[in-house]
Scaffold this motif. Structure first.
Motif, PDB file in Angstrom:
ATOM      1  N   GLU A 206      46.583  13.377  62.388  1.00 19.94           N
ATOM      2  CA  GLU A 206      47.964  13.603  62.817  1.00 19.94           C
ATOM      3  C   GLU A 206      48.519  12.361  63.520  1.00 19.94           C
ATOM      4  O   GLU A 206      49.700  12.031  63.377  1.00 19.94           O
ATOM      5  N   THR A 207      47.685  11.671  64.268  1.00 17.48           N
ATOM      6  CA  THR A 207      48.125  10.442  64.940  1.00 17.48           C
ATOM      7  C   THR A 207      48.469   9.365  63.929  1.00 17.48           C
ATOM      8  O   THR A 207      49.416   8.587  64.127  1.00 17.48           O
ATOM      9  N   GLN A 208      47.717   9.314  62.830  1.00 24.12           N
ATOM     10  CA  GLN A 208      48.043   8.373  61.757  1.00 24.12           C
ATOM     11  C   GLN A 208      49.435   8.663  61.208  1.00 24.12           C
ATOM     12  O   GLN A 208      50.254   7.757  61.007  1.00 24.12           O
ATOM     13  N   GLN A 209      49.722   9.946  60.964  1.00 22.88           N
ATOM     14  CA  GLN A 209      51.042  10.315  60.450  1.00 22.88           C
ATOM     15  C   GLN A 209      52.133  10.026  61.481  1.00 22.88           C
ATOM     16  O   GLN A 209      53.244   9.628  61.120  1.00 22.88           O
ATOM     17  N   LEU A 210      51.811  10.215  62.769  1.00 25.41           N
ATOM     18  CA  LEU A 210      52.779   9.881  63.816  1.00 25.41           C
ATOM     19  C   LEU A 210      53.074   8.382  63.812  1.00 25.41           C
ATOM     20  O   LEU A 210      54.232   7.965  63.969  1.00 25.41           O
ATOM     21  N   THR A 211      52.039   7.572  63.653  1.00 20.23           N
ATOM     22  CA  THR A 211      52.234   6.123  63.596  1.00 20.23           C
ATOM     23  C   THR A 211      53.089   5.736  62.394  1.00 20.23           C
ATOM     24  O   THR A 211      53.925   4.829  62.475  1.00 20.23           O
ATOM     25  N   GLU A 212      52.885   6.421  61.280  1.00 15.18           N
ATOM     26  CA  GLU A 212      53.710   6.152  60.101  1.00 15.18           C
ATOM     27  C   GLU A 212      55.168   6.520  60.356  1.00 15.18           C
ATOM     28  O   GLU A 212      56.082   5.834  59.883  1.00 15.18           O
ATOM     29  N   LEU A 213      55.394   7.601  61.102  1.00 14.05           N
ATOM     30  CA  LEU A 213      56.769   7.959  61.460  1.00 14.05           C
ATOM     31  C   LEU A 213      57.379   6.921  62.402  1.00 14.05           C
ATOM     32  O   LEU A 213      58.565   6.595  62.291  1.00 14.05           O
TER      33      LEU A 213
ATOM     34  N   LEU B 174      60.936  14.619  63.738  1.00 17.35           N
ATOM     35  CA  LEU B 174      59.632  14.652  63.069  1.00 17.35           C
ATOM     36  C   LEU B 174      58.528  14.135  63.991  1.00 17.35           C
ATOM     37  O   LEU B 174      57.403  14.649  63.973  1.00 17.35           O
ATOM     38  N   GLN B 175      58.840  13.156  64.811  1.00 18.86           N
ATOM     39  CA  GLN B 175      57.837  12.626  65.735  1.00 18.86           C
ATOM     40  C   GLN B 175      57.478  13.644  66.810  1.00 18.86           C
ATOM     41  O   GLN B 175      56.297  13.810  67.148  1.00 18.86           O
ATOM     42  N   VAL B 176      58.479  14.332  67.349  1.00 18.41           N
ATOM     43  CA  VAL B 176      58.168  15.309  68.394  1.00 18.41           C
ATOM     44  C   VAL B 176      57.427  16.501  67.796  1.00 18.41           C
ATOM     45  O   VAL B 176      56.553  17.095  68.452  1.00 18.41           O
ATOM     46  N   ASP B 177      57.731  16.869  66.537  1.00 21.17           N
ATOM     47  CA  ASP B 177      56.958  17.923  65.866  1.00 21.17           C
ATOM     48  C   ASP B 177      55.507  17.502  65.708  1.00 21.17           C
ATOM     49  O   ASP B 177      54.577  18.312  65.895  1.00 21.17           O
ATOM     50  N   LYS B 178      55.304  16.237  65.366  1.00 23.06           N
ATOM     51  CA  LYS B 178      53.940  15.741  65.207  1.00 23.06           C
ATOM     52  C   LYS B 178      53.215  15.720  66.554  1.00 23.06           C
ATOM     53  O   LYS B 178      52.018  16.048  66.624  1.00 23.06           O
ATOM     54  N   ASN B 179      53.911  15.393  67.617  1.00 14.99           N
ATOM     55  CA  ASN B 179      53.303  15.414  68.951  1.00 14.99           C
ATOM     56  C   ASN B 179      52.934  16.834  69.364  1.00 14.99           C
ATOM     57  O   ASN B 179      51.913  17.045  70.044  1.00 14.99           O
ATOM     58  N   ILE B 180      53.738  17.807  68.967  1.00 15.78           N
ATOM     59  CA  ILE B 180      53.413  19.212  69.261  1.00 15.78           C
ATOM     60  C   ILE B 180      52.121  19.600  68.554  1.00 15.78           C
ATOM     61  O   ILE B 180      51.233  20.233  69.144  1.00 15.78           O
ATOM     62  N   THR B 181      52.006  19.215  67.304  1.00 11.38           N
ATOM     63  CA  THR B 181      50.778  19.516  66.552  1.00 11.38           C
ATOM     64  C   THR B 181      49.568  18.842  67.194  1.00 11.38           C
ATOM     65  O   THR B 181      48.495  19.459  67.327  1.00 11.38           O
TER      66      THR B 181
ATOM     67  N   ASN C  18      49.178  17.980  70.305  1.00 11.77           N
ATOM     68  CA  ASN C  18      48.858  18.641  71.576  1.00 11.77           C
ATOM     69  C   ASN C  18      48.191  19.995  71.364  1.00 11.77           C
ATOM     70  O   ASN C  18      47.333  20.383  72.159  1.00 11.77           O
ATOM     71  N   LYS C  19      48.563  20.714  70.329  1.00 10.69           N
ATOM     72  CA  LYS C  19      47.868  21.970  70.019  1.00 10.69           C
ATOM     73  C   LYS C  19      46.407  21.708  69.684  1.00 10.69           C
ATOM     74  O   LYS C  19      45.511  22.439  70.131  1.00 10.69           O
ATOM     75  N   LEU C  20      46.165  20.683  68.885  1.00 10.90           N
ATOM     76  CA  LEU C  20      44.784  20.315  68.576  1.00 10.90           C
ATOM     77  C   LEU C  20      44.052  19.819  69.820  1.00 10.90           C
ATOM     78  O   LEU C  20      42.843  20.035  69.959  1.00 10.90           O
ATOM     79  N   GLY C  21      44.797  19.186  70.727  1.00  7.86           N
ATOM     80  CA  GLY C  21      44.187  18.733  71.973  1.00  7.86           C
ATOM     81  C   GLY C  21      43.677  19.881  72.820  1.00  7.86           C
ATOM     82  O   GLY C  21      42.622  19.768  73.466  1.00  7.86           O
ATOM     83  N   ILE C  22      44.414  20.978  72.841  1.00 10.22           N
ATOM     84  CA  ILE C  22      43.946  22.161  73.586  1.00 10.22           C
ATOM     85  C   ILE C  22      42.640  22.667  72.998  1.00 10.22           C
ATOM     86  O   ILE C  22      41.678  22.967  73.722  1.00 10.22           O
TER      87      ILE C  22
ATOM     88  N   GLU D  84      53.704  22.387  76.433  1.00 10.99           N
ATOM     89  CA  GLU D  84      54.973  22.966  76.887  1.00 10.99           C
ATOM     90  C   GLU D  84      56.028  21.866  77.069  1.00 10.99           C
ATOM     91  O   GLU D  84      57.204  22.052  76.722  1.00 10.99           O
ATOM     92  N   ALA D  85      55.605  20.718  77.597  1.00 14.52           N
ATOM     93  CA  ALA D  85      56.542  19.612  77.786  1.00 14.52           C
ATOM     94  C   ALA D  85      57.083  19.117  76.451  1.00 14.52           C
ATOM     95  O   ALA D  85      58.278  18.786  76.337  1.00 14.52           O
ATOM     96  N   GLN D  86      56.229  19.083  75.431  1.00 20.58           N
ATOM     97  CA  GLN D  86      56.688  18.643  74.114  1.00 20.58           C
ATOM     98  C   GLN D  86      57.682  19.642  73.517  1.00 20.58           C
ATOM     99  O   GLN D  86      58.655  19.246  72.857  1.00 20.58           O
ATOM    100  N   ASN D  87      57.460  20.937  73.750  1.00 22.55           N
ATOM    101  CA  ASN D  87      58.404  21.940  73.262  1.00 22.55           C
ATOM    102  C   ASN D  87      59.759  21.807  73.958  1.00 22.55           C
ATOM    103  O   ASN D  87      60.817  21.948  73.326  1.00 22.55           O
ATOM    104  N   ILE D  88      59.728  21.526  75.262  1.00 25.84           N
ATOM    105  CA  ILE D  88      60.990  21.316  75.998  1.00 25.84           C
ATOM    106  C   ILE D  88      61.692  20.066  75.484  1.00 25.84           C
ATOM    107  O   ILE D  88      62.921  20.055  75.306  1.00 25.84           O
ATOM    108  N   LEU D  89      60.907  19.027  75.224  1.00 21.64           N
ATOM    109  CA  LEU D  89      61.479  17.795  74.711  1.00 21.64           C
ATOM    110  C   LEU D  89      62.149  18.017  73.361  1.00 21.64           C
ATOM    111  O   LEU D  89      63.223  17.461  73.088  1.00 21.64           O
ATOM    112  N   LYS D  90      61.548  18.865  72.526  1.00 23.99           N
ATOM    113  CA  LYS D  90      62.155  19.143  71.227  1.00 23.99           C
ATOM    114  C   LYS D  90      63.481  19.879  71.391  1.00 23.99           C
ATOM    115  O   LYS D  90      64.451  19.577  70.681  1.00 23.99           O
ATOM    116  N   GLU D  91      63.526  20.860  72.306  1.00 26.69           N
ATOM    117  CA  GLU D  91      64.779  21.572  72.549  1.00 26.69           C
ATOM    118  C   GLU D  91      65.873  20.605  72.994  1.00 26.69           C
ATOM    119  O   GLU D  91      67.016  20.668  72.519  1.00 26.69           O
ATOM    120  N   GLN D  92      65.524  19.709  73.903  1.00 27.84           N
ATOM    121  CA  GLN D  92      66.497  18.718  74.374  1.00 27.84           C
ATOM    122  C   GLN D  92      66.925  17.794  73.233  1.00 27.84           C
ATOM    123  O   GLN D  92      68.114  17.467  73.093  1.00 27.84           O
TER     124      GLN D  92
END
Length: 436
Positions: free
Chosen positions: A122-129, A256-263, A265-269, A334-342
């Protein structure tokens, strides 16, 4: 007067050379920028590193194999008591040699490396974005400079035409003065105006050269010879606002980047929670050992063999570190979800602004085109009357300047409208899909 003729000749020569220059099309400019722009080259290295990190070789799934070897030499004095009495040995030499190949493999680690490997992907795809964002910004920068060059090229042509008209007016004023049909004041006024036009031509030419250098820099300094740009601009007025907004929400690179960060972070948990489970490992070794000890009953011994085993490690309590890491990972999610809303709220505002800005600038461009027709008609009639002596030089100059300003304003409005269109498409994630 001779200086003015020389300058006019140089101007005409420079204009003729412009037509002989290489035409840099918009498609060619994009190709050169993608291949040679330094910012894009740098971000491509980041993508390459991310690909290397997401490789199976960096996943932890493969075993580790190590080779070990060693040698030990001893020289000792030995004092001992035997049944036959004391026995002393001086300078007894002994040595040990060993070599082995050891294998370690983690059979199970609570699924931690599985989630870590997914994070790397997922980080590879984030870097591509992130690279795509850099490319989009570079393309927008490219066309901003490209259209600046196009605008200045058209401005230079308009100013050069104004200069030619002023030159013709000076010649006419001199003839009229010689035949007593005009005063010396008309000649002086014409000389002042042609001097001002000469300065405008020189400044316009230099500004055009400077912006061409800026464009060449964006292209990675790949153009050696001078070049011209395409001044033909096409506008697409068939955009559907609702459809574009849907594309913005779905394809905007920041979303798309914030969606990738959410993914991620879910894997991080899940990765942090894997510390609650045990780790099971497999170890194996093949070794060779040799001992040389003249003082022992067995003077030389050599051993070779294989050893293998399984180990289990279960961290039953680590002082609460794992619990803390899991909690922090959830907060980050949770912070990434708030960031996406903003971001979505900001995106909708930016899209509406870009939409209105584009259509407003497009309308201004159409009005400036109409203004060109009016100014051209006014100049043509004023020129006819000037030749007939029905208007003075001041009125003629005013009509001339009004036409020039109308042309400059039209050029500016045209390229501002096109840049506004590209900015709108960038917000929608469609900039790289445009056919130039």
């Amino acid at each position: 007067m001779n200086i003015k003729f020389v300058f006019l000749g140089l101007t005409l020569v420079s204009q003729i050379s412009v037509f002989a220059q290489k035409m840099l099309s918009q498609e060619e400019a994009v190709r050169l920028a993608l291949e040679n722009n330094y910012g894009i080259k740098l971000v491509n290295t980041d993508v390459e590193i991310a690909k290397n990190n997401a490789n199976i070789l960096n996943s932890g799934y493969l075993p580790t194999v190590t080779g070990n070897a060693g040698a030990t030499y001893n020289k000792n004095n030995i004092e001992s008591e035997t049944v036959n009495g004391p026995a002393d040995f001086d300078g007894i030499e002994s040595s040990r040699y060993n070599a082995s190949v050891d294998l370690n493999y983690t059979l199970f680690d609570g699924l931690g490396r599985a989630y870590n490997y997914k994070q790397l992907k997922e980080t590879q795809q984030l870097t591509e974005l992130q690279a795509r964002e850099t490319i989009e910004n570079t393309v927008l920068q490219l066309f901003t400079v490209y259209y600046n060059v196009a605008e200045l090229a058209e401005n230079f042509n308009a100013i050069s035409q104004t200069f030619a008209i002023s030159k013709d007016r000076l010649t006419r004023s001199e003839y009229q003065f010689e035949f007593g049909q005009s005063t010396k004041l008309a000649v002086l006024n014409a000389e002042v105006d042609i001097n001002n036009d000469s300065i405008n031509v020189m400044n316009s030419r230099q500004e055009l050269k400077n912006f061409k250098r800026d464009l060449n820099l964006v292209l990675g300094n790949t153009l050696i010879d001078d070049f011209d740009v395409d001044t033909n601009i096409m506008f697409n007025r068939l955009y559907n606002k609702e459809a574009l907004l849907e594309k913005a929400i779905a394809n905007n690179v920041s979303v798309l980047q914030v969606d990738k960060n959410i993914t991620i972070n879910k894997l991080g948990i899940q990765s942090e929670r894997s510390a609650y489970l045990p780790t099971v490992g497999l170890v194996g070794s093949y070794g060779w050992n040799r001992n040389n000890n003249p003082a022992n009953f067995t003077r030389v011994s050599v051993s070779t063999g294989i050893s293998a085993g399984v180990n289990l490690r279960w961290n039953l309590f680590d002082g609460g570190n794992t619990v803390t890491r899991v909690k922090n990972a959830r907060v980050n999610l949770e912070a990434q979800n708030i960031l996406k809303e903003q971001l979505l709220v900001t995106l909708q505002r930016d899209f509406n602004n870009a939409w209105d800005n584009y259509h407003n600038r497009l309308k201004i461009f159409r009005l400036e085109e109409d203004n060109i027709k009016t100014s051209q008609n006014n100049f043509n009639r004023t020129e006819e009357k000037f030749k007939l002596g029905q208007v003075n030089s001041i009125e003629f100059r005013l009509a001339q300047v009004n036409l020039l300003n109308a042309e400059l304003n039209r050029n500016k409005a045209k390229y501002l409208a096109k840049i506004a269109e590209l900015e709108m498409l960038q917000i929608c994630g469609e900039l790289l899909n445009v056919q130039f």
